[in-house]
Design a protein around this motif. Structure first.
Motif, mmCIF file in Angstrom:
data_model
loop_
_atom_site.group_PDB
_atom_site.id
_atom_site.type_symbol
_atom_site.label_atom_id
_atom_site.label_comp_id
_atom_site.label_asym_id
_atom_site.label_seq_id
_atom_site.Cartn_x
_atom_site.Cartn_y
_atom_site.Cartn_z
ATOM 1 N N PHE A 67 0.825 -1.196 0.000
ATOM 2 C CA PHE A 67 0.000 0.000 0.000
ATOM 3 C C PHE A 67 0.866 1.255 0.000
ATOM 4 C CE2 PHE A 67 -2.429 -3.476 1.705
ATOM 5 C CZ PHE A 67 -3.601 -3.393 0.967
ATOM 6 N N GLU A 68 0.300 2.343 -0.487
ATOM 7 C CA GLU A 68 1.007 3.610 -0.560
ATOM 8 C C GLU A 68 1.290 4.143 0.842
ATOM 9 O OE1 GLU A 68 2.032 4.904 -3.452
ATOM 10 O OE2 GLU A 68 1.101 3.205 -4.468
ATOM 11 N N PHE A 69 2.399 4.844 0.975
ATOM 12 C CA PHE A 69 2.778 5.426 2.263
ATOM 13 C C PHE A 69 1.665 6.323 2.798
ATOM 14 C CE2 PHE A 69 4.929 8.872 4.667
ATOM 15 C CZ PHE A 69 5.343 8.114 5.743
ATOM 16 N N SER A 70 1.071 7.140 1.924
ATOM 17 C CA SER A 70 0.011 8.047 2.372
ATOM 18 C C SER A 70 -1.192 7.265 2.899
ATOM 19 C CB SER A 70 -0.409 8.994 1.248
ATOM 20 O OG SER A 70 -0.852 8.259 0.120
ATOM 21 N N ASP A 71 -1.504 6.119 2.294
ATOM 22 C CA ASP A 71 -2.605 5.277 2.791
ATOM 23 C C ASP A 71 -2.264 4.705 4.162
ATOM 24 O OD1 ASP A 71 -4.022 5.700 0.430
ATOM 25 O OD2 ASP A 71 -3.198 3.898 -0.519
ATOM 26 N N LEU A 72 -1.016 4.311 4.336
ATOM 27 C CA LEU A 72 -0.591 3.758 5.624
ATOM 28 C C LEU A 72 -0.609 4.819 6.719
ATOM 29 C CD1 LEU A 72 2.317 1.443 4.427
ATOM 30 C CD2 LEU A 72 0.008 0.761 5.108
ATOM 31 N N VAL A 73 -0.258 6.051 6.364
ATOM 32 C CA VAL A 73 -0.317 7.143 7.334
ATOM 33 C C VAL A 73 -1.760 7.354 7.768
ATOM 34 C CG1 VAL A 73 -0.026 9.641 7.651
ATOM 35 C CG2 VAL A 73 1.785 8.297 6.582
ATOM 36 N N GLY A 74 -2.684 7.391 6.803
ATOM 37 C CA GLY A 74 -4.101 7.556 7.126
ATOM 38 C C GLY A 74 -4.624 6.416 7.979
ATOM 39 N N ILE A 105 6.283 -0.606 -8.972
ATOM 40 C CA ILE A 105 5.810 0.742 -9.276
ATOM 41 C C ILE A 105 5.306 1.408 -7.998
ATOM 42 C CG2 ILE A 105 4.011 2.061 -10.480
ATOM 43 C CD1 ILE A 105 4.351 -0.005 -12.791
ATOM 44 N N GLY A 106 4.547 0.683 -7.195
ATOM 45 C CA GLY A 106 4.052 1.215 -5.930
ATOM 46 C C GLY A 106 5.193 1.598 -5.005
ATOM 47 N N GLN A 107 6.221 0.778 -5.005
ATOM 48 C CA GLN A 107 7.386 1.059 -4.170
ATOM 49 C C GLN A 107 8.102 2.323 -4.652
ATOM 50 O OE1 GLN A 107 9.969 -2.320 -3.957
ATOM 51 N NE2 GLN A 107 10.457 -1.909 -1.835
ATOM 52 N N LEU A 108 8.190 2.489 -5.969
ATOM 53 C CA LEU A 108 8.785 3.702 -6.527
ATOM 54 C C LEU A 108 7.964 4.926 -6.118
ATOM 55 C CD1 LEU A 108 10.763 5.236 -8.357
ATOM 56 C CD2 LEU A 108 9.268 4.663 -10.283
ATOM 57 N N GLU A 109 6.630 4.823 -6.190
ATOM 58 C CA GLU A 109 5.770 5.938 -5.781
ATOM 59 C C GLU A 109 5.987 6.284 -4.314
ATOM 60 O OE1 GLU A 109 1.968 4.393 -6.901
ATOM 61 O OE2 GLU A 109 2.083 5.226 -8.922
ATOM 62 N N ASP A 110 6.114 5.266 -3.468
ATOM 63 C CA ASP A 110 6.380 5.510 -2.046
ATOM 64 C C ASP A 110 7.713 6.227 -1.859
ATOM 65 O OD1 ASP A 110 4.047 4.412 -1.136
ATOM 66 O OD2 ASP A 110 4.929 2.498 -0.539
ATOM 67 N N ASN A 111 8.736 5.788 -2.592
ATOM 68 C CA ASN A 111 10.050 6.416 -2.482
ATOM 69 C C ASN A 111 9.994 7.878 -2.928
ATOM 70 O OD1 ASN A 111 11.176 4.072 -1.512
ATOM 71 N ND2 ASN A 111 11.969 3.409 -3.484
ATOM 72 N N LEU A 112 9.240 8.158 -4.002
ATOM 73 C CA LEU A 112 9.099 9.536 -4.467
ATOM 74 C C LEU A 112 8.367 10.389 -3.430
ATOM 75 C CD1 LEU A 112 8.237 8.979 -8.241
ATOM 76 C CD2 LEU A 112 10.289 10.068 -7.320
ATOM 77 N N THR A 113 7.296 9.847 -2.863
ATOM 78 C CA THR A 113 6.546 10.571 -1.835
ATOM 79 C C THR A 113 7.442 10.888 -0.652
ATOM 80 O OG1 THR A 113 4.470 9.521 -2.486
ATOM 81 C CG2 THR A 113 4.553 10.462 -0.279
ATOM 82 N N SER A 114 8.220 9.918 -0.232
ATOM 83 C CA SER A 114 9.144 10.119 0.882
ATOM 84 C C SER A 114 10.184 11.190 0.538
ATOM 85 C CB SER A 114 9.831 8.796 1.220
ATOM 86 O OG SER A 114 10.707 8.959 2.284
ATOM 87 N N MET A 115 10.703 11.146 -0.691
ATOM 88 C CA MET A 115 11.689 12.129 -1.120
ATOM 89 C C MET A 115 11.077 13.538 -1.105
ATOM 90 S SD MET A 115 13.635 12.525 -4.802
ATOM 91 C CE MET A 115 12.148 13.075 -5.631
ATOM 92 N N TYR A 116 9.857 13.673 -1.641
ATOM 93 C CA TYR A 116 9.198 14.985 -1.656
ATOM 94 C C TYR A 116 8.961 15.494 -0.241
ATOM 95 C CZ TYR A 116 8.315 14.228 -6.637
ATOM 96 O OH TYR A 116 8.455 13.997 -7.966
ATOM 97 N N ASN A 117 8.571 14.600 0.668
ATOM 98 C CA ASN A 117 8.370 14.998 2.058
ATOM 99 C C ASN A 117 9.673 15.506 2.673
ATOM 100 O OD1 ASN A 117 5.636 14.443 2.149
ATOM 101 N ND2 ASN A 117 5.926 12.364 2.890
ATOM 102 N N GLU A 118 10.756 14.786 2.438
ATOM 103 C CA GLU A 118 12.053 15.194 2.975
ATOM 104 C C GLU A 118 12.510 16.523 2.374
ATOM 105 O OE1 GLU A 118 14.760 11.926 2.390
ATOM 106 O OE2 GLU A 118 13.564 10.600 3.678
#
Length: 188
Positions: free
Chosen positions: A15-22, A136-149
């Motif tokens: 699951f996406e990082f944002s979904d896990l946060v929610g 692909i989902g893992q790449l999206e999570d990594n991008l989200t994490s990078m943008y957050n940082e």
């Protein structure tokens, strides 16, 4: 600390990082201790992965059971529709099962049984992580994490730029009069 742990967990989750946060926020709101959130998420994520169920639905059912301390007959049907046969699993474990429902503690035992070693939902996400959509989902999570940082790192600069823009807007007439050429008579 919790967010870093969740980021690490998201790397191995479908699951996406944002979904896990929610989902984490929902679990904590219903009384799950922060140190237990990733364990609960892992169990429910493995079940959702194995059955194609919506993770948020699973979280909602779990939270409802936790808040009332039991799962009634309708709740048992909901869990069964998601692939978890609570009463049957309890009977297989030698537990006495009531006719109208089960306790939250019994539900917890079932979730641990079906997602633990030898359970039907054990490590299903890890098996799925080898396919392309998981990558692909893992790449999206990594991008989200990078943008957050990046956002956290540049927060001070961004705030400063916004403050300066605010001052420019507030003082546009004065700034305009200073910037006017000597031969111009009007103010901006």
């Amino acid at each position: 600390k919790f967010i870093n742990e969740l980021k690490d967990y998201a790397y191995y989750n479908m699951f996406e990082f944002s979904d896990l946060v929610g989902a984490s926020k929902q679990l904590i709101a219903y009384g799950t201790a922060a140190e237990d959130v990733t364990d609960v998420l892992d169990r429910l994520s493995n079940i959702a992965t194995g059955t194609g169920a919506n993770l948020n639905d699973m979280i909602g059912m779990y939270n409802k059971a936790k808040s009332v301390g039991k799962v009634d007959a309708m709740g048992l049907e909901s869990w069964a529709a998601k692939g978890v046969l609570v009463k049957d699993t309890l009977r297989d474990m030698g537990e006495v099962v009531g006719s109208t429902g089960v306790t939250f503690n019994q539900l917890e035992k079932v979730l641990q049984k079906v997602t633990g070693e030898g359970g039907m939902f054990h490590d299903l996400m890890m098996e799925q992580m080898d396919n392309l959509s998981a990558s692909i989902g893992q790449l999206e999570d990594n991008l989200t994490s990078m943008y957050n940082e990046m956002g956290e790192a540049s927060e001070g600069v961004m705030k400063g730029a916004i403050d300066i823009a605010g001052l420019l807007v507030e003082n546009y007439q004065e700034i305009g009069s200073v910037l006017l050429l000597p031969d111009r008579k009007s103010v901006v």
